[in-house]
Scaffold this motif. Structure first.
Motif, PDB file in Angstrom:
ATOM      1  N   ILE A   1       0.834  -1.200   0.000  1.00  0.00           N
ATOM      2  CA  ILE A   1       0.000   0.000   0.000  1.00  0.00           C
ATOM      3  C   ILE A   1       0.869   1.250   0.000  1.00  0.00           C
ATOM      4  O   ILE A   1       0.612   2.198  -0.746  1.00  0.00           O
ATOM      5  N   MET A   2       1.915   1.260   0.829  1.00  0.00           N
ATOM      6  CA  MET A   2       2.814   2.412   0.873  1.00  0.00           C
ATOM      7  C   MET A   2       3.462   2.638  -0.493  1.00  0.00           C
ATOM      8  O   MET A   2       3.571   3.772  -0.956  1.00  0.00           O
ATOM      9  N   ARG A   3       3.888   1.560  -1.147  1.00  0.00           N
ATOM     10  CA  ARG A   3       4.522   1.693  -2.461  1.00  0.00           C
ATOM     11  C   ARG A   3       3.565   2.289  -3.484  1.00  0.00           C
ATOM     12  O   ARG A   3       3.942   3.153  -4.274  1.00  0.00           O
ATOM     13  N   MET A   4       2.330   1.817  -3.475  1.00  0.00           N
ATOM     14  CA  MET A   4       1.361   2.330  -4.445  1.00  0.00           C
ATOM     15  C   MET A   4       1.048   3.798  -4.165  1.00  0.00           C
ATOM     16  O   MET A   4       0.972   4.601  -5.092  1.00  0.00           O
ATOM     17  N   LEU A   5       0.877   4.147  -2.890  1.00  0.00           N
ATOM     18  CA  LEU A   5       0.566   5.538  -2.553  1.00  0.00           C
ATOM     19  C   LEU A   5       1.758   6.463  -2.810  1.00  0.00           C
ATOM     20  O   LEU A   5       1.566   7.646  -3.070  1.00  0.00           O
ATOM     21  N   ALA A   6       2.971   5.928  -2.768  1.00  0.00           N
ATOM     22  CA  ALA A   6       4.152   6.733  -3.099  1.00  0.00           C
ATOM     23  C   ALA A   6       4.158   7.072  -4.594  1.00  0.00           C
ATOM     24  O   ALA A   6       4.628   8.138  -4.989  1.00  0.00           O
ATOM     25  N   LYS A   7       3.607   6.165  -5.416  1.00  0.00           N
ATOM     26  CA  LYS A   7       3.540   6.392  -6.864  1.00  0.00           C
ATOM     27  C   LYS A   7       2.342   7.259  -7.243  1.00  0.00           C
ATOM     28  O   LYS A   7       2.420   8.077  -8.140  1.00  0.00           O
ATOM     29  N   ASN A   8       1.214   7.020  -6.588  1.00  0.00           N
ATOM     30  CA  ASN A   8      -0.037   7.726  -6.893  1.00  0.00           C
ATOM     31  C   ASN A   8      -0.467   8.501  -5.651  1.00  0.00           C
ATOM     32  O   ASN A   8      -0.536   7.922  -4.575  1.00  0.00           O
ATOM     33  N   GLU A   9      -0.791   9.746  -5.808  1.00  0.00           N
ATOM     34  CA  GLU A   9      -1.146  10.548  -4.638  1.00  0.00           C
ATOM     35  C   GLU A   9      -2.409  10.064  -3.958  1.00  0.00           C
ATOM     36  O   GLU A   9      -2.518  10.096  -2.738  1.00  0.00           O
TER      37      GLU A   9
ATOM     38  N   SER B   1     -14.324  10.398  -1.113  1.00  0.00           N
ATOM     39  CA  SER B   1     -14.074  10.774  -2.502  1.00  0.00           C
ATOM     40  C   SER B   1     -14.972  11.940  -2.910  1.00  0.00           C
ATOM     41  O   SER B   1     -16.158  11.959  -2.579  1.00  0.00           O
ATOM     42  N   LYS B   2     -14.406  12.885  -3.631  1.00  0.00           N
ATOM     43  CA  LYS B   2     -15.193  14.014  -4.132  1.00  0.00           C
ATOM     44  C   LYS B   2     -16.107  13.570  -5.268  1.00  0.00           C
ATOM     45  O   LYS B   2     -17.159  14.153  -5.492  1.00  0.00           O
ATOM     46  N   LYS B   3     -15.705  12.522  -5.983  1.00  0.00           N
ATOM     47  CA  LYS B   3     -16.490  12.016  -7.119  1.00  0.00           C
ATOM     48  C   LYS B   3     -17.654  11.137  -6.668  1.00  0.00           C
ATOM     49  O   LYS B   3     -18.712  11.136  -7.279  1.00  0.00           O
ATOM     50  N   ASP B   4     -17.427  10.330  -5.613  1.00  0.00           N
ATOM     51  CA  ASP B   4     -18.437   9.369  -5.159  1.00  0.00           C
ATOM     52  C   ASP B   4     -18.346   9.278  -3.640  1.00  0.00           C
ATOM     53  O   ASP B   4     -17.396   8.711  -3.104  1.00  0.00           O
ATOM     54  N   SER B   5     -19.339   9.803  -2.964  1.00  0.00           N
ATOM     55  CA  SER B   5     -19.296   9.864  -1.501  1.00  0.00           C
ATOM     56  C   SER B   5     -19.316   8.483  -0.841  1.00  0.00           C
ATOM     57  O   SER B   5     -19.045   8.362   0.347  1.00  0.00           O
ATOM     58  N   ARG B   6     -19.611   7.437  -1.617  1.00  0.00           N
ATOM     59  CA  ARG B   6     -19.563   6.072  -1.067  1.00  0.00           C
ATOM     60  C   ARG B   6     -18.148   5.524  -1.033  1.00  0.00           C
ATOM     61  O   ARG B   6     -17.872   4.543  -0.349  1.00  0.00           O
ATOM     62  N   GLN B   7     -17.266   6.153  -1.778  1.00  0.00           N
ATOM     63  CA  GLN B   7     -15.872   5.686  -1.876  1.00  0.00           C
ATOM     64  C   GLN B   7     -14.964   6.497  -0.952  1.00  0.00           C
ATOM     65  O   GLN B   7     -15.209   7.676  -0.717  1.00  0.00           O
ATOM     66  N   LYS B   8     -13.931   5.837  -0.490  1.00  0.00           N
ATOM     67  CA  LYS B   8     -12.920   6.522   0.310  1.00  0.00           C
ATOM     68  C   LYS B   8     -11.662   6.675  -0.531  1.00  0.00           C
ATOM     69  O   LYS B   8     -11.318   5.786  -1.306  1.00  0.00           O
ATOM     70  N   GLN B   9     -11.007   7.793  -0.359  1.00  0.00           N
ATOM     71  CA  GLN B   9      -9.744   8.056  -1.037  1.00  0.00           C
ATOM     72  C   GLN B   9      -8.636   8.011   0.006  1.00  0.00           C
ATOM     73  O   GLN B   9      -8.766   8.611   1.075  1.00  0.00           O
ATOM     74  N   ILE B  10      -7.575   7.327  -0.316  1.00  0.00           N
ATOM     75  CA  ILE B  10      -6.462   7.155   0.600  1.00  0.00           C
ATOM     76  C   ILE B  10      -5.248   7.892   0.046  1.00  0.00           C
ATOM     77  O   ILE B  10      -4.975   7.839  -1.153  1.00  0.00           O
ATOM     78  N   SER B  11      -4.528   8.550   0.932  1.00  0.00           N
ATOM     79  CA  SER B  11      -3.280   9.206   0.543  1.00  0.00           C
ATOM     80  C   SER B  11      -2.283   9.059   1.691  1.00  0.00           C
ATOM     81  O   SER B  11      -2.670   8.776   2.830  1.00  0.00           O
ATOM     82  N   LEU B  12      -1.014   9.236   1.369  1.00  0.00           N
ATOM     83  CA  LEU B  12       0.006   9.219   2.416  1.00  0.00           C
ATOM     84  C   LEU B  12      -0.125  10.487   3.248  1.00  0.00           C
ATOM     85  O   LEU B  12      -0.325  11.574   2.711  1.00  0.00           O
ATOM     86  N   SER B  13      -0.001  10.336   4.545  1.00  0.00           N
ATOM     87  CA  SER B  13       0.022  11.493   5.435  1.00  0.00           C
ATOM     88  C   SER B  13       1.411  12.128   5.369  1.00  0.00           C
ATOM     89  O   SER B  13       2.335  11.579   4.753  1.00  0.00           O
TER      90      SER B  13
END
Length: 154
Positions: A38-46, A82-94
């Motif tokens: 998960i950390m690797r993917m979030l490092a590549k994608n915000e 998520s701003k696009k779909d309130s049912r979805q959660k968006q994850i980012s690195l803190s």
């Protein structure tokens, strides 16, 4: 007494993950090996959704959710709607998650080198066997195999 497959695999994971986790502690990091995909993917994608992270990490969505909750408790990720779909959660690195990346990347490189040395000592590399086992189990699950064996015992 010969170990069963499950016992052998758990012991192998304990030996591998225990060592990797110790390296993180030695670097002063409060971090678990299961966070790495998960950390690797979030490092590549915000930003990424839970389902995207689960797919990329090769784990179920409930396992990804559980891992993300553990990561959020440690302050490594931010979970927002998520701003696009309130049912979805968006994850980012803190900020803390981002600040760990340099040390984590060093640990990951060292771990990769160590895994290569282990593979070189084995008749068949562990990484190859693991991938072959996953491929075989994706074609026919272990559950199906157990049920078939159970039918043979009748």
């Amino acid at each position: 007494m010969k170990r069963t497959l499950g016992t052998t695999l758990r012991h192998l994971i304990e030996l591998l993950d225990g060592s990797v986790e110790q390296v993180y502690r030695d670097f002063g990091l409060d971090y678990k090996p299961r966070f790495t995909p998960i950390m690797r993917m979030l490092a590549k994608n915000e930003l990424a959704s839970v389902s995207e992270l689960a797919k990329e990490a090769g784990i179920t969505q409930p396992a990804a959710t559980q891992t993300l909750q553990a990561m959020a408790k440690k302050g490594l990720v931010t979970i927002s709607v998520s701003k696009k779909d309130s049912r979805q959660k968006q994850i980012s690195l803190s900020i803390e998650g981002k600040s760990m990346m340099t040390q984590l990347e060093k640990c990951w490189r060292a771990t990769a080198i160590a895994a290569e040395t282990l593979d070189n000592e084995l008749q068949i590399p562990l990484s190859v066997i693991a991938e072959q086992a996953i491929g075989a189990l994706e074609k026919q699950s272990f559950l199906t195999r157990i049920k078939q064996a159970h039918q043979q015992l009748k």
